[in-house]
Design a protein around this motif. Structure first.
Motif, PDB file in Angstrom:
ATOM      1  N   CYS A  57       0.726  -1.304  -0.028  1.00 20.16           N
ATOM      2  CA  CYS A  57       0.067  -0.062  -0.097  1.00 20.16           C
ATOM      3  C   CYS A  57       0.975   1.285   0.025  1.00 20.16           C
ATOM      4  CB  CYS A  57      -0.958  -0.138   1.141  1.00 20.16           C
ATOM      5  SG  CYS A  57      -1.982  -1.217   1.207  1.00 20.16           S
ATOM      6  N   ASP A  74      -6.908   9.101   1.367  1.00 20.53           N
ATOM      7  CA  ASP A  74      -7.750   8.020   0.505  1.00 20.53           C
ATOM      8  C   ASP A  74      -7.884   8.449  -0.945  1.00 20.53           C
ATOM      9  OD1 ASP A  74      -9.452  10.175   1.341  1.00 20.53           O
ATOM     10  OD2 ASP A  74     -10.772   8.757   1.919  1.00 20.53           O
ATOM     11  N   ALA A  77      -3.444   7.572  -4.898  1.00 21.36           N
ATOM     12  CA  ALA A  77      -2.945   6.167  -5.497  1.00 21.36           C
ATOM     13  C   ALA A  77      -1.633   6.477  -5.951  1.00 21.36           C
ATOM     14  CB  ALA A  77      -3.783   5.360  -6.355  1.00 21.36           C
ATOM     15  N   GLN A  88      -3.834   2.009 -15.052  1.00 24.67           N
ATOM     16  CA  GLN A  88      -4.431   1.631 -14.138  1.00 24.67           C
ATOM     17  C   GLN A  88      -5.807   2.393 -14.449  1.00 24.67           C
ATOM     18  OE1 GLN A  88      -1.334   2.021 -10.767  1.00 24.67           O
ATOM     19  NE2 GLN A  88      -3.347   1.336  -9.957  1.00 24.67           N
ATOM     20  N   TYR A 225       2.257   9.112  -8.869  1.00 16.90           N
ATOM     21  CA  TYR A 225       0.924   9.123  -8.203  1.00 16.90           C
ATOM     22  C   TYR A 225      -0.045   9.764  -8.929  1.00 16.90           C
ATOM     23  CZ  TYR A 225       2.443  13.923  -7.000  1.00 16.90           C
ATOM     24  OH  TYR A 225       2.847  15.329  -6.784  1.00 16.90           O
ATOM     25  N   ARG A 237      -6.867   1.793  -7.159  1.00 16.50           N
ATOM     26  CA  ARG A 237      -6.012   1.089  -6.385  1.00 16.50           C
ATOM     27  C   ARG A 237      -6.002  -0.599  -6.771  1.00 16.50           C
ATOM     28  NH1 ARG A 237      -6.547   3.955  -0.378  1.00 16.50           N
ATOM     29  NH2 ARG A 237      -5.044   5.635  -0.948  1.00 16.50           N
ATOM     30  N   LYS A 238      -7.302  -0.967  -7.126  1.00 15.47           N
ATOM     31  CA  LYS A 238      -7.649  -2.296  -7.259  1.00 15.47           C
ATOM     32  C   LYS A 238      -6.881  -2.695  -8.543  1.00 15.47           C
ATOM     33  CE  LYS A 238     -12.314  -2.355  -5.437  1.00 15.47           C
ATOM     34  NZ  LYS A 238     -13.685  -2.271  -5.952  1.00 15.47           N
ATOM     35  N   GLN A 240      -3.981  -1.983  -9.565  1.00 17.21           N
ATOM     36  CA  GLN A 240      -2.518  -2.068  -9.505  1.00 17.21           C
ATOM     37  C   GLN A 240      -1.806  -3.343  -9.551  1.00 17.21           C
ATOM     38  OE1 GLN A 240      -0.671  -0.172  -6.014  1.00 17.21           O
ATOM     39  NE2 GLN A 240       1.238   0.061  -7.067  1.00 17.21           N
TER      40      GLN A 240
END
Ligand SMILES: *Cc1c(COP(=O)(O)O)cnc(C)c1O
Length: 355
Positions: A57, A74, A77, A88, A225, A237-238, A240
């Motif tokens: 993370c 939050d 990423a 992504q 980022y 994020r999922k 990556q």
């Protein structure tokens, strides 16, 4: 015969680019001043940890970015370079046949990443070397899922103003993701180019992508980022590849963020050199649009490839876009001077045809 996805037929093969030793590389928009001092120390102190997996993370880096940017964790990423983040983002919203709109010419990864994801690239020609946001807004259809806005634009160096950007975002439907690629943000800040995070950070369909590869001099370590709404970032994020940002890259990026003064000093040097090279090129009769990044664009048209080959034969690698132009990175003063003497020779041997 293995059945390979049809879409890959349209993706160009990778060709190795091996530079002869001693060549001055002004082809990739890297920082010419080497690793930042704090990065050298941090990497040296971190190598022992690399026998283990990195933090998947990248919590420490995300926290450092959050405090650097003043946004909650939050909304951030990280990825293996902003190229991985662009990939992504495409994988987050683009399915087979969906359209991705971007200016052309712009960053060459956009069409490749779009095709690899199964999407359809929609290239909108530039207007006077800059992005034609009006035409890009008109190119958005019901099949469009993502628009890349590269600001400043690579390879032309041109930038958009705040009003143009805001008007564009207002025109694009709110279910289309707008990705503002600010790879050259740190250079552009000096010339009042709007910062999409400040300008459009509250829009749920805008994501800003940045990198440590350029002003932070970490191109070889691969870290970038993006900042967007928490809802979009959770999905990004999922997508990556697990552990794509290595341990040294994470450590180095945190250390680089702490080097504000040295980064600013280097940017100052690059901007001075950029203006020196640009005015010398103007004096030689070259057309060069004002740049807001760490490179210059020479729209040499049909001459482009021959010009780049001439430079390489004399020890300097620049980036040619066949039939369009040549992009030259602003390097060290001596490298820039060496480039200027080649540009002088070229003009002497190939007088500009007056249009
Ligand atoms: C250099 C560049 C990047 C950065 O790529 P990384 O993958 O972060 O090294 C992204 N976008 C544009 C337009 C660039 O020129």
């Amino acid at each position: 015969m293995v059945l390979v996805r049809q879409t890959l037929k349209r993706v160009p093969s990778r060709v190795p680019t091996r530079m002869a030793p001693g060549v001055i590389v002004l082809a990739d928009n890297e920082c010419p001043y080497g690793l930042l001092p704090a990065v050298v120390e941090r990497i040296a102190a971190s190598t022992a940890n690399t026998s283990r997996y990195p933090d998947r993370c990248a919590a420490q880096l995300v926290e450092a970015l959050a405090s650097h940017l003043g946004v909650p964790v939050d909304r951030i990423a990280v990825g293996a370079g902003s190229s991985e983040l662009c990939s992504q983002l495409v994988h987050t919203v683009v399915g087979p046949g969906d359209e991705v709109v971007f200016g052309w010419r712009s960053f060459d990864a956009y069409p490749i990443l779009t095709l690899v994801a199964g999407g359809s690239p929609v290239r909108v020609p530039l207007l006077r070397q800059g992005l034609d946001l009006d035409a890009m807004a008109r190119a958005v259809t019901r099949r469009t899922r993502l628009v890349f806005v590269c600001n400043p634009n690579n390879p032309t160096g041109t930038a958009l103003d705040a009003r143009a950007l805001t008007t564009f975002v207002d025109r694009v439907p709110s279910d289309v993701l707008i990705v503002v690629d600010e790879a050259y943000r740190e250079y552009a800040a000096a010339t009042a180019v709007p910062d999409a995070l400040t300008l459009l950070g509250d829009r749920p369909n805008v994501v800003v992508v940045r990198t440590f590869s350029k002003a932070y001099a970490l191109a070889g370590l691969r870290v970038g980022y993006c900042v967007g709404s928490a809802a979009v970032i959770a999905e990004v994020r999922k997508t990556q590849v697990p552990f794509s940002v290595g341990a040294l890259a994470q450590e180095a990026a945190v250390a680089a963020l702490g080097e504000r003064d040295e980064v600013a000093r280097r940017i100052g040097l690059t901007l001075l050199e950029r203006e020196r090279v640009m005015s010398a090129l103007h004096d030689l009769g070259y057309t060069v649009p004002s740049s807001h990044a760490n490179f210059l664009w020479l729209p040499l048209g049909a001459e482009s490839t021959a010009f780049a080959e001439f430079c390489l034969r004399h020890g300097i690698a620049v980036r040619s876009f066949e039939g369009e132009g040549v992009r030259v990175t602003v390097g060290l003063a001596a490298e820039n001077s060496a480039f200027l003497s080649l540009a002088t020779r070229w003009r002497r041997e190939h007088p500009a045809s007056t249009p």
